[in-house]
Design a protein around this motif. Structure first.
Motif, short mmCIF file in Angstrom:
data_model
loop_
_atom_site.label_atom_id
_atom_site.label_comp_id
_atom_site.label_asym_id
_atom_site.label_seq_id
_atom_site.Cartn_x
_atom_site.Cartn_y
_atom_site.Cartn_z
N MET B 1 41.03 58.42 106.56
CA MET B 1 39.63 58.51 106.15
C MET B 1 39.12 59.93 106.38
N SER B 2 38.09 60.08 107.19
CA SER B 2 37.59 61.43 107.44
C SER B 2 38.49 62.13 108.45
N LYS B 3 38.80 63.37 108.13
CA LYS B 3 39.74 64.10 108.99
C LYS B 3 39.02 64.88 110.07
N LEU B 4 38.11 64.23 110.73
CA LEU B 4 37.39 64.87 111.81
C LEU B 4 38.00 64.44 113.14
N SER B 5 37.74 65.25 114.16
CA SER B 5 38.31 64.88 115.45
C SER B 5 37.31 65.11 116.58
N GLY B 6 37.55 64.49 117.68
CA GLY B 6 36.77 64.71 118.88
C GLY B 6 35.29 64.46 118.70
N THR B 7 34.51 65.37 119.25
CA THR B 7 33.05 65.21 119.24
C THR B 7 32.48 65.15 117.84
N LYS B 8 33.02 65.99 116.97
CA LYS B 8 32.51 66.01 115.60
C LYS B 8 32.63 64.64 114.94
N LYS B 9 33.76 64.01 115.18
CA LYS B 9 33.98 62.66 114.65
C LYS B 9 32.99 61.66 115.25
N LYS B 10 32.74 61.82 116.54
CA LYS B 10 31.77 60.93 117.20
C LYS B 10 30.37 61.09 116.62
N ILE B 11 30.01 62.35 116.37
CA ILE B 11 28.70 62.62 115.77
C ILE B 11 28.61 62.00 114.38
N PHE B 19 21.99 56.24 110.32
CA PHE B 19 21.44 56.42 108.98
C PHE B 19 21.42 55.09 108.24
N ALA B 20 22.47 54.29 108.42
CA ALA B 20 22.54 53.00 107.74
C ALA B 20 21.48 52.04 108.27
N GLU B 21 21.24 52.09 109.56
CA GLU B 21 20.33 51.13 110.17
C GLU B 21 18.86 51.51 110.02
N LYS B 22 18.57 52.81 110.20
CA LYS B 22 17.16 53.23 110.20
C LYS B 22 16.80 54.14 109.05
N GLY B 23 17.80 54.65 108.36
CA GLY B 23 17.53 55.62 107.32
C GLY B 23 17.67 57.04 107.85
N TYR B 24 17.97 57.96 106.96
CA TYR B 24 18.20 59.35 107.34
C TYR B 24 16.97 59.96 107.99
N LYS B 25 15.86 59.84 107.32
CA LYS B 25 14.61 60.48 107.77
C LYS B 25 14.16 59.96 109.13
N ALA B 26 14.31 58.68 109.34
CA ALA B 26 13.83 58.07 110.58
C ALA B 26 14.76 58.31 111.76
N THR B 27 15.96 58.76 111.48
CA THR B 27 16.92 59.02 112.56
C THR B 27 16.72 60.44 113.09
N THR B 28 16.63 60.58 114.39
CA THR B 28 16.45 61.92 114.97
C THR B 28 17.78 62.44 115.52
N VAL B 29 17.86 63.75 115.54
CA VAL B 29 19.06 64.39 116.08
C VAL B 29 19.25 63.98 117.55
N ARG B 30 18.15 63.82 118.25
CA ARG B 30 18.23 63.37 119.65
C ARG B 30 18.89 62.01 119.77
N GLU B 31 18.55 61.12 118.87
CA GLU B 31 19.17 59.79 118.91
C GLU B 31 20.67 59.86 118.69
N ILE B 32 21.05 60.63 117.69
CA ILE B 32 22.48 60.79 117.42
C ILE B 32 23.19 61.30 118.66
N ALA B 33 22.61 62.34 119.27
CA ALA B 33 23.21 62.93 120.46
C ALA B 33 23.31 61.91 121.60
N LYS B 34 22.28 61.08 121.70
CA LYS B 34 22.27 60.08 122.76
C LYS B 34 23.42 59.09 122.60
N VAL B 35 23.63 58.65 121.37
CA VAL B 35 24.72 57.71 121.09
C VAL B 35 26.07 58.36 121.42
#
Lengths: 210, 210
Positions: B1-11, B19-35
DNA sequence: GTCTATACAGAGATAGAC
DNA sequence: GTCTATCTCTGTATAGAC
C-alpha cells in the motif's frame, strides 16, 4: 417552507448555500454576514450562535421536498397507477436534483452526513426508511393485484430506491464541477423502464408469442 | 500500500482515521499529533503542512482496494463466470464496507467529496467510470454469448453498480452510529440474486414448463 | 527528529454606542 | 437591529535548543 422573515430568512438562506458548498465547519460567520450584507456581529441578533443556524436548517429539512416522494398520498390510492407511479417517483428525484433550492439541501445533507448525528437520524428515518417502507407497501399491493411478480417487497423497494439516490448524487456532484449532467439525467427514466419491465407480469393476451 | 515508514506512516494513518471520522477541516494538527504520540510541531518534519497530508492520502487512494472490483482481471477472461462473477464484485463491495482500513477510505472519500476537486476527479474516473465501463464490457460479452438479454450495457452496468454503492454507504453510515449492519449486509447478495435472475436468458431445456 | 516556546492569523462571540 | 471595537480562543506554522 421555513416561516422566517427579513434578515433572519436571508441569514438562513445564505447559510444553507454556504454550508452546502463548503461545509459547516469551513463556513465562517463573517462569510454568511457578507452574503447577507450585514456585519458579522448582527448575525447574533437572530441566532444564538453558529450552531443554532445549523440546527434550524436540520429542523426544517422535514418540510422540504427532499422526502415527499409521494406527495402525501397513501399507497392504496396510488398503487394501481403501476409504472406511471414509479415514473413519478423517479421524476421527483430528478426534479430535486435540478431544483436550485432542494439540490442545495441534498448536497448539504450529504456534505454533513458523517459530521452530525441528528442529520444521520433524519437521513435514516425520514429520507430512507420512510420512503422505502412506503415503496414496499406499494409494491406489496401491486403483487396482491398481480401487476408485478411476487418477491420480498422490501428488497424490491431498496432495489428501486438505491439507483435513484445514486443518480441524484451523480448529478449534484457533476454540478459541483459545472459539468454536463445530460447523460446522468437520462438514467432516471432508463432505470424505471428497466426496472418495471423486469418485474411486471406480462399480459398474456398481448404477449402470446409462443 | 503506502510506502511510508515509521512516524510518517503513523501520521498518515492517524490522519486517515481522523479525516474520515470528523472531516479534514474539523481535524486539527494537534489531534493528529496526539494520536501519534508526538508534539504538534513534529508533524512538520514529515509533511510540509496539513494540506500535504490530505494530498498524500488522495494520491494513495488509487492503490487502495476501493477501486479494484475485478482484481485486475480482463473482461474476456472472466465474463463466462456469469452470476458468480457478479457475486464476486458484490462481495468486494461488502468486504470494503467491513475492512477496517478500506472502510475509512470510503468514508473519507464521501466525507470530503464536495470539498475537494481532486477527490471528485478520483471518484469519477477511478471509482465510478473505470468500474462501470469494465462492467459494461463484461455485460456486453455476456450478451454476445447469449447468457443475458440484450440491452444497453452501460445502463445495465449502472443498474448493477448503483445499489452496491448505496448499500455500502448504508453500512458505513450505520457503523458511524454503532448500529447493527446485519440487515443492510444481506442486501448485497439479494441484489445480485434479483438482478441476475431478471437479466439471464433462461435455459429452455430446464425451464420447459409450457 | 523531537521538544518548548512563540508568532501570527482567523474565527466565534460579546459590549456598548447609535 | 445594526454598527464598531474588542476579547478570547483555537489552530497553523516557525524558530531554535537538545
Amino acid at each position: 417552507m421555513s416561516k422566517l422573515s427579513g434578515t433572519k430568512k436571508k441569514i438562513y438562506d445564505a447559510s444553507v448555500k454556504l454550508f452546502a458548498e463548503k461545509g459547516y465547519k469551513a463556513t465562517t460567520v463573517r462569510e454568511i454576514a457578507k452574503v447577507v450584507g450585514i456585519q458579522q456581529s448582527a448575525i447574533y441578533n437572530h441566532f444564538k450562535n453558529k450552531e443554532a443556524i445549523l440546527d434550524e436548517i436540520i429542523d426544517n429539512l422535514s418540510n422540504s421536498h427532499l422526502i415527499n416522494l409521494f406527495e402525501d398520498k397513501e399507497p392504496k390510492e396510488i398503487y394501481k397507477k403501476g409504472k406511471s407511479l414509479l415514473k413519478q417517483v423517479s421524476n421527483m428525484f430528478k426534479l430535486i436534483s435540478y431544483d436550485t433550492k432542494t439540490d442545495l439541501l441534498f448536497r448539504f445533507m450529504m456534505q454533513e452526513l458523517f459530521n452530525n448525528e441528528r442529520l444521520r437520524i433524519f437521513y435514516n428515518e425520514e429520507f430512507y426508511q420512510k420512503n422505502v417502507k412506503k415503496l414496499s407497501i406499494v409494491f406489496f399491493m401491486m403483487m396482491q393485484d398481480e401487476m408485478i411478480e411476487s418477491m420480498d417487497p422490501l428488497v424490491l423497494a431498496n432495489e428501486f430506491f438505491s439507483p435513484l439516490f445514486f443518480y441524484q448524487l451523480q448529478i449534484v456532484r457533476l454540478k459541483a464541477d459545472n459539468k454536463s449532467t445530460a447523460v446522468a439525467a437520462t438514467l432516471f427514466e432508463k432505470h424505471t423502464d428497466f426496472f418495471w419491465d423486469r418485474i411486471r407480469i406480462k399480459n398474456e393476451k398481448k404477449d402470446q408469442l409462443f
